[in-house]
Design a protein around this motif. Sequence first.
Motif, PDB file in Angstrom:
ATOM      1  N   VAL A 108      57.552  23.655   7.232  1.00  0.00           N
ATOM      2  CA  VAL A 108      58.356  24.762   6.701  1.00  0.00           C
ATOM      3  C   VAL A 108      58.577  25.798   7.798  1.00  0.00           C
ATOM      4  O   VAL A 108      57.632  26.230   8.460  1.00  0.00           O
ATOM      5  CB  VAL A 108      57.665  25.434   5.498  1.00  0.00           C
ATOM      6  N   LEU A 109      59.844  26.205   7.988  1.00  0.00           N
ATOM      7  CA  LEU A 109      60.204  27.230   8.965  1.00  0.00           C
ATOM      8  C   LEU A 109      60.908  28.379   8.250  1.00  0.00           C
ATOM      9  O   LEU A 109      61.720  28.148   7.349  1.00  0.00           O
ATOM     10  CB  LEU A 109      61.144  26.659  10.038  1.00  0.00           C
ATOM     11  N   LEU A 110      60.590  29.607   8.637  1.00  0.00           N
ATOM     12  CA  LEU A 110      61.206  30.794   8.058  1.00  0.00           C
ATOM     13  C   LEU A 110      62.309  31.313   8.979  1.00  0.00           C
ATOM     14  O   LEU A 110      62.098  31.445  10.188  1.00  0.00           O
ATOM     15  CB  LEU A 110      60.176  31.908   7.868  1.00  0.00           C
ATOM     16  N   VAL A 111      63.476  31.627   8.407  1.00  0.00           N
ATOM     17  CA  VAL A 111      64.573  32.174   9.207  1.00  0.00           C
ATOM     18  C   VAL A 111      65.149  33.403   8.497  1.00  0.00           C
ATOM     19  O   VAL A 111      64.901  33.658   7.328  1.00  0.00           O
ATOM     20  CB  VAL A 111      65.699  31.144   9.457  1.00  0.00           C
ATOM     21  N   GLY A 112      65.955  34.167   9.265  1.00  0.00           N
ATOM     22  CA  GLY A 112      66.582  35.352   8.699  1.00  0.00           C
ATOM     23  C   GLY A 112      65.554  36.392   8.307  1.00  0.00           C
ATOM     24  O   GLY A 112      64.493  36.522   8.922  1.00  0.00           O
ATOM     25  N   GLY A 125      70.886  42.746  11.689  1.00  0.00           N
ATOM     26  CA  GLY A 125      70.397  41.776  10.725  1.00  0.00           C
ATOM     27  C   GLY A 125      71.170  40.475  10.708  1.00  0.00           C
ATOM     28  O   GLY A 125      70.584  39.382  10.759  1.00  0.00           O
ATOM     29  N   ILE A 126      72.502  40.559  10.631  1.00  0.00           N
ATOM     30  CA  ILE A 126      73.324  39.340  10.572  1.00  0.00           C
ATOM     31  C   ILE A 126      73.209  38.547  11.870  1.00  0.00           C
ATOM     32  O   ILE A 126      73.004  37.328  11.858  1.00  0.00           O
ATOM     33  CB  ILE A 126      74.792  39.686  10.284  1.00  0.00           C
ATOM     34  N   ALA A 127      73.343  39.230  12.998  1.00  0.00           N
ATOM     35  CA  ALA A 127      73.285  38.532  14.286  1.00  0.00           C
ATOM     36  C   ALA A 127      71.950  37.828  14.471  1.00  0.00           C
ATOM     37  O   ALA A 127      71.893  36.670  14.925  1.00  0.00           O
ATOM     38  CB  ALA A 127      73.534  39.518  15.429  1.00  0.00           C
ATOM     39  N   LEU A 128      70.852  38.491  14.106  1.00  0.00           N
ATOM     40  CA  LEU A 128      69.540  37.872  14.252  1.00  0.00           C
ATOM     41  C   LEU A 128      69.354  36.728  13.267  1.00  0.00           C
ATOM     42  O   LEU A 128      68.725  35.708  13.589  1.00  0.00           O
ATOM     43  CB  LEU A 128      68.442  38.915  14.058  1.00  0.00           C
ATOM     44  N   GLY A 129      69.884  36.875  12.060  1.00  0.00           N
ATOM     45  CA  GLY A 129      69.804  35.790  11.090  1.00  0.00           C
ATOM     46  C   GLY A 129      70.499  34.541  11.587  1.00  0.00           C
ATOM     47  O   GLY A 129      69.980  33.418  11.464  1.00  0.00           O
ATOM     48  N   LEU A 130      71.694  34.708  12.151  1.00  0.00           N
ATOM     49  CA  LEU A 130      72.425  33.568  12.697  1.00  0.00           C
ATOM     50  C   LEU A 130      71.685  32.950  13.881  1.00  0.00           C
ATOM     51  O   LEU A 130      71.596  31.722  14.012  1.00  0.00           O
ATOM     52  CB  LEU A 130      73.819  34.009  13.136  1.00  0.00           C
ATOM     53  N   ALA A 131      71.123  33.798  14.734  1.00  0.00           N
ATOM     54  CA  ALA A 131      70.428  33.302  15.926  1.00  0.00           C
ATOM     55  C   ALA A 131      69.161  32.546  15.560  1.00  0.00           C
ATOM     56  O   ALA A 131      68.875  31.474  16.117  1.00  0.00           O
ATOM     57  CB  ALA A 131      70.106  34.461  16.862  1.00  0.00           C
TER      58      ALA A 131
END
Length: 337
Positions: free
Chosen positions: A247-251, A264-270
């Motif tokens: 399991v990996l956590l993103v965003g 927030g959006i840019a880091l979530g996409l990255a």
Amino acid sequence: MIDVLVGGGGPAGLAAAIHAALAGLEAVVVEPRTAPVDKACGEGVMPGGVTALRALGVEVTGRELRGIRYLDGDARAEATFRGPGGLGIRRTTLHSALHRRALGLGVRMLPGKVGEVRQSADRVTAAGITARWLIAADGLHSPVRRALGLELPGRSHGRYGLRRHFHVAPWTDFVEVHWSRYGEAYVTPVGDDLVGVAVLSRGRRGYEDHLAGFPALTASLRGPGATEVRGAGPLSQPVRRRVAGRVLLVGDAAGYLDALTGEGIALGLATAGAAVRCLAIGRPEAYERAWVRLTRRHRLLTGALLAAGRRPGTARLIVPAASRMPRVFSAAIHALQ
């Protein structure tokens, strides 16, 4: 058995599914809400986020943003972005564009929640689906993160965010950050006759009470709000680690500090892209280091601004100091691109 199950169909989750599909992996997204999904969001996408969206083949439209401007009384500091600009875009518009792109690549969308997560050496099962990997993109208060014991409790700084839109022609092509003794107000042009105003502060007062602390801004907002108030918080969500077995956590689920720098959006996409790249090469453990590297500048700058703004007297020095050191301010903004 599918390759990647994505828990959460917000921007980070949809980006993860798109990355997976582009990498030749079968992806399924589980999300309880119907598209498009709205939430409290400053709605300013930094240049790096705009570039990331285009690399995913996601077509978005909005108001071009030239840079960031800080204001506090008569003091102001501003910096323009280098190269391509940012984008002011309604959260619902962004979500719709990501959703369309994912569907176009064959990503399946299933209504529901992840619920219990069971994993073994070679698979993970959740929401009645068995996959090789689970990417948890279920938001600021991630149930998956909590169930896996990955959060650090009791360390929230208590800041909350509230957002509303106003029918008024944008008076700037910058994201304006208005500072007061108790918090900030973010003005983002998102349409020809629409601006979003998000307030960040400690405590849980009503939106109008928070906005009253910015009299110069309220004078520019004629008439009642165009949308309902949406809120989020507490914003600080410290996390022990971002990988637990398969399991990996993103965003936002991967840990959150504050919305102060608007990334927030840019880091979530990255982070979504980094997670899928690690899975594609069979090295999920490499994601933790990748996340640390991708978010380092954000964490350092946001942490420094939060520390400076913790005391009302110190907070009022931030914009005057930035105005006296324009090169330093510009360097900080460029580091966040």
